[in-house]
Design an enzyme around this catalytic site. Sequence first.
Site, mmCIF file in Angstrom:
data_model
loop_
_atom_site.group_PDB
_atom_site.id
_atom_site.type_symbol
_atom_site.label_atom_id
_atom_site.label_comp_id
_atom_site.label_asym_id
_atom_site.label_seq_id
_atom_site.Cartn_x
_atom_site.Cartn_y
_atom_site.Cartn_z
ATOM 1 N N ASP A 104 0.309 3.778 2.838
ATOM 2 C CA ASP A 104 1.002 3.277 4.093
ATOM 3 C C ASP A 104 2.235 3.476 4.144
ATOM 4 O O ASP A 104 2.984 3.697 5.205
ATOM 5 C CB ASP A 104 0.432 1.867 4.346
ATOM 6 C CG ASP A 104 -1.129 1.751 4.687
ATOM 7 O OD1 ASP A 104 -1.629 2.798 4.915
ATOM 8 O OD2 ASP A 104 -1.566 0.661 4.768
ATOM 9 N N ASP B 55 0.960 -1.076 0.095
ATOM 10 C CA ASP B 55 -0.117 -0.038 -0.053
ATOM 11 C C ASP B 55 0.848 1.372 0.089
ATOM 12 O O ASP B 55 1.583 1.516 1.131
ATOM 13 C CB ASP B 55 -1.102 -0.141 1.450
ATOM 14 C CG ASP B 55 -1.788 1.113 1.122
ATOM 15 O OD1 ASP B 55 -1.410 2.369 0.990
ATOM 16 O OD2 ASP B 55 -3.196 0.874 1.369
HETATM 17 C C1 PRP Z 1 -4.255 3.887 -3.592
HETATM 18 C C2 PRP Z 1 -3.226 4.334 -4.923
HETATM 19 C C3 PRP Z 1 -4.367 4.737 -6.059
HETATM 20 C C4 PRP Z 1 -5.400 3.548 -5.667
HETATM 21 C C5 PRP Z 1 -5.157 2.777 -6.717
HETATM 22 O O1 PRP Z 1 -4.917 4.850 -3.046
HETATM 23 O O2 PRP Z 1 -2.662 5.464 -4.300
HETATM 24 O O3 PRP Z 1 -4.939 6.118 -5.696
HETATM 25 O O4 PRP Z 1 -5.270 3.019 -4.517
HETATM 26 O O5 PRP Z 1 -6.154 1.561 -7.168
HETATM 27 P P1 PRP Z 1 -6.993 1.294 -8.035
HETATM 28 O O6 PRP Z 1 -6.269 1.850 -9.359
HETATM 29 O O7 PRP Z 1 -7.675 -0.029 -7.828
HETATM 30 O O8 PRP Z 1 -8.268 2.499 -7.948
HETATM 31 P P2 PRP Z 1 -5.750 4.308 -1.882
HETATM 32 O O9 PRP Z 1 -7.188 4.168 -1.950
HETATM 33 O O10 PRP Z 1 -5.214 3.152 -0.878
HETATM 34 O O11 PRP Z 1 -5.606 5.818 -0.688
HETATM 35 P P3 PRP Z 1 -4.517 6.172 -0.057
HETATM 36 O O12 PRP Z 1 -3.682 7.081 -1.089
HETATM 37 O O13 PRP Z 1 -5.100 7.112 1.000
HETATM 38 O O14 PRP Z 1 -3.697 5.304 0.565
HETATM 39 N N1 URA Z 2 -3.073 0.697 -4.126
HETATM 40 C C1 URA Z 2 -1.931 0.472 -3.298
HETATM 41 O O1 URA Z 2 -1.386 1.336 -2.643
HETATM 42 N N2 URA Z 2 -1.281 -0.550 -3.798
HETATM 43 C C2 URA Z 2 -1.650 -1.343 -4.491
HETATM 44 O O2 URA Z 2 -0.914 -2.535 -4.811
HETATM 45 C C3 URA Z 2 -2.841 -1.361 -5.080
HETATM 46 C C4 URA Z 2 -3.702 -0.249 -4.659
#
Ligand code: PRP
Ligand code: URA
Length: 206
Positions: free
Chosen positions: A201, A198
């Site tokens: 994170d 992630d």
């Molecule tokens: C993550 C990443 C993208 C998204 C990608 O964000 O930074 O925005 O997931 O996934 P997708 O292509 O399936 O939409 P997240 O929703 O975890 O939020 P964050 O940036 O607050 O951790």
């Molecule tokens: N968002 C992330 O940050 N990592 C992944 O692998 C998929 C979605």
Amino acid sequence: MSLHVVDHPLIRHKLGLLRAKNTAPAAFRRILSEVAALLSYDALRDLELVEIEIETPLEKMRAWRLARPITVVPVLRAGLGLANAVLELLPEARVGHVGIRRDETTAQPEHYYMRLPDDIAAGPVLVTDPMIATGGSACAAIANLRQRGCRDIRMMCLVAAPEGIKRLECEHPELPVFAAALDRTLDEKHYIRPGLGDAGDRIFGT
Ligand code: PRP
Ligand code: URA
């Protein structure tokens, strides 16, 4: 859409460091910034210029300036990690924020924030998000920008999955995407494999 996987030994080296699970947030943020600077070289290569006259200490000459105001749009949260590095290179850029998070079970994007310059469509827009997994978040962000009249949009990411790229190609065929790597697949939890986990994170230590 055109996917540009920016292939450079320094990017490959740094991406390996980012993927390694023991890389802590402080190092992760620093290395992510370094990769963003390297990706910027290609992602901003076609920015329009205007010719102007300047005076060096010795004589007048013609020089170049960026023609139009550029806006960097991080997709919150993780996109901030790339955007900050772009702003180091381009301090005159404006910043728009789009808040989108994936629902952890359905992987559907949920919008929670948007703040963009009123005249964002007057210049190029660089959307930053390190991960394109299902492509839902990226598609939603681009659709919002198109609704605001933006036409010259490009996207910078670190790692993309084939599934997300396919979706972007279908919904936004004209969008150039600059990535450090195209990974193998998504797993059953919609995480990119091999990926880096992630991204939010890992940047923010949550
Ligand atoms: C993550 C990443 C993208 C998204 C990608 O964000 O930074 O925005 O997931 O996934 P997708 O292509 O399936 O939409 P997240 O929703 O975890 O939020 P964050 O940036 O607050 O951790
Ligand atoms: N968002 C992330 O940050 N990592 C992944 O692998 C998929 C979605």
